[in-house]
Design an enzyme around this catalytic site. Structure first.
Site, PDB file in Angstrom:
ATOM      1  N   LYS A 100       2.688   3.575 -11.364  1.00 33.59           N
ATOM      2  CA  LYS A 100       1.498   2.742 -11.171  1.00 33.59           C
ATOM      3  C   LYS A 100       1.218   1.872 -12.396  1.00 33.59           C
ATOM      4  CE  LYS A 100       0.481   3.710  -6.955  1.00 33.59           C
ATOM      5  NZ  LYS A 100       0.637   2.670  -5.919  1.00 33.59           N
TER       6      LYS A 100
ATOM      7  N   THR B 208      -7.798  11.240   2.245  1.00 34.82           N
ATOM      8  CA  THR B 208      -6.523  10.928   2.890  1.00 34.82           C
ATOM      9  C   THR B 208      -5.555  12.102   2.770  1.00 34.82           C
ATOM     10  OG1 THR B 208      -5.615  10.012   0.839  1.00 34.82           O
ATOM     11  CG2 THR B 208      -6.781   8.480   2.313  1.00 34.82           C
TER      12      THR B 208
ATOM     13  N   ASN C 231       0.802  -1.218   0.000  1.00 35.29           N
ATOM     14  CA  ASN C 231       0.000   0.000   0.000  1.00 35.29           C
ATOM     15  C   ASN C 231       0.839   1.273   0.000  1.00 35.29           C
ATOM     16  OD1 ASN C 231      -2.400   1.817   0.790  1.00 35.29           O
ATOM     17  ND2 ASN C 231      -1.043   1.997   2.569  1.00 35.29           N
TER      18      ASN C 231
ATOM     19  N   TYR D 237       3.984   9.514 -11.080  1.00 35.81           N
ATOM     20  CA  TYR D 237       2.989   8.651 -10.436  1.00 35.81           C
ATOM     21  C   TYR D 237       2.314   7.736 -11.454  1.00 35.81           C
ATOM     22  CZ  TYR D 237      -0.823   7.337  -7.264  1.00 35.81           C
ATOM     23  OH  TYR D 237      -1.712   6.631  -6.470  1.00 35.81           O
TER      24      TYR D 237
END
Length: 253
Positions: free
Chosen positions: A158, A191, A87, A154
């Site tokens: 990913k 978050t 994670n 990013y």
């Protein structure tokens, strides 16, 4: 006995996933840089079923050290099943190519891409020839499938994780092993990562106003809701090796 390893477990999705796994009777090893108040409470309330391993996963030597501790515990406890939830990750640096800081690129690649691959490789080595069943979950993102202005690092990391998942899943299937390797896209959650995105300079990130709107319009899911979906998936659903699962296929906002 079943055991889970959760990286980035000190907050957000990682913390909530750890908490729910403990509630389901699964022991957890949490890997993060430090212990905060929530992790301290989790440790104290777990009756020894939650163990914290301090490691900066953006440092390859820390990954190696952490995995030595994890594998030693697997060797001594011999769980029937092991879950790995990769994670930990970062959306930074958010910036256009040509304006990026080179060390920030390297750190993001190490954390988002290399750390999960190193962890998965080491766990599979540890379980080679053992009867223990393994479920690996690589947390991915919708950014793996589409280009986003200012998110080049990013998106790239990913996308690499998605292909790593598909390849590793294929290998397990062709070897006839019971292990499963999947990816899970958690969607947009309320978050600290979203706070980071909203605090980014608008010129570095063309979709800045869209992400501000997600917060203002209540479009961000609670991490606990997403974690519950993830845990239910890996504990109760027949998993397909190499598949990228999307939270939106299971719950609506």
């Amino acid at each position: 006995m079943e055991l889970a390893i959760v990286t980035g477990g000190s907050r957000g999705l990682g913390y909530e996933t750890s908490r729910i796994l403990l509630e389901r009777g699964i022991r957890v090893i949490g890997i993060s840089r430090s212990i905060n108040a929530t992790i301290d409470a989790l440790i104290k309330g777990s009756n020894g079923h939650y163990v914290h391993v301090a490691a900066n996963l953006a440092d390859a030597s820390d990954v190696s050290s952490a995995m030595q501790q994890v594998c030693a515990r697997i060797s001594s406890e011999k769980p029937e099943k092991v879950y790995v939830v990769n994670n930990a990750g970062t959306v930074e640096p958010i910036e256009r190519l040509g304006y990026l800081d080179a060390p920030a690129i390297q750190q993001a690649i190490q954390l988002n891409m290399l750390a999960p691959m190193l962890i998965n490789n080491r766990i599979l080595q540890q379980l080679d020839g053992e009867k223990t069943e393994l479920v690996i979950v690589n947390v991915t993102s919708g950014a793996a499938e589409r280009a986003i202005h200012g998110w080049g690092v990013y998106c790239t990391t990913k996308a690499a994780i998605d292909m790593h998942t598909k390849t590793a899943g294929l290998e397990q299937e062709q070897a006839g092993l019971p292990h499963k390797v999947i990816a899970f896209s958690p969607g947009i959650m309320d978050t600290e990562m979203q706070e980071t995105i909203r605090s980014t300079a608008a010129e570095a990130f063309a979709d800045h106003s869209t992400f501000v709107g997600f917060k203002e319009n209540g479009k961000l899911r609670p991490p606990a809701t997403v974690a519950g979906t993830l845990v239910n998936l890996i504990l109760n659903e027949p998993l397909v090796n190499g598949k990228v699962y999307d939270v939106n296929d299971f719950i609506s906002l």
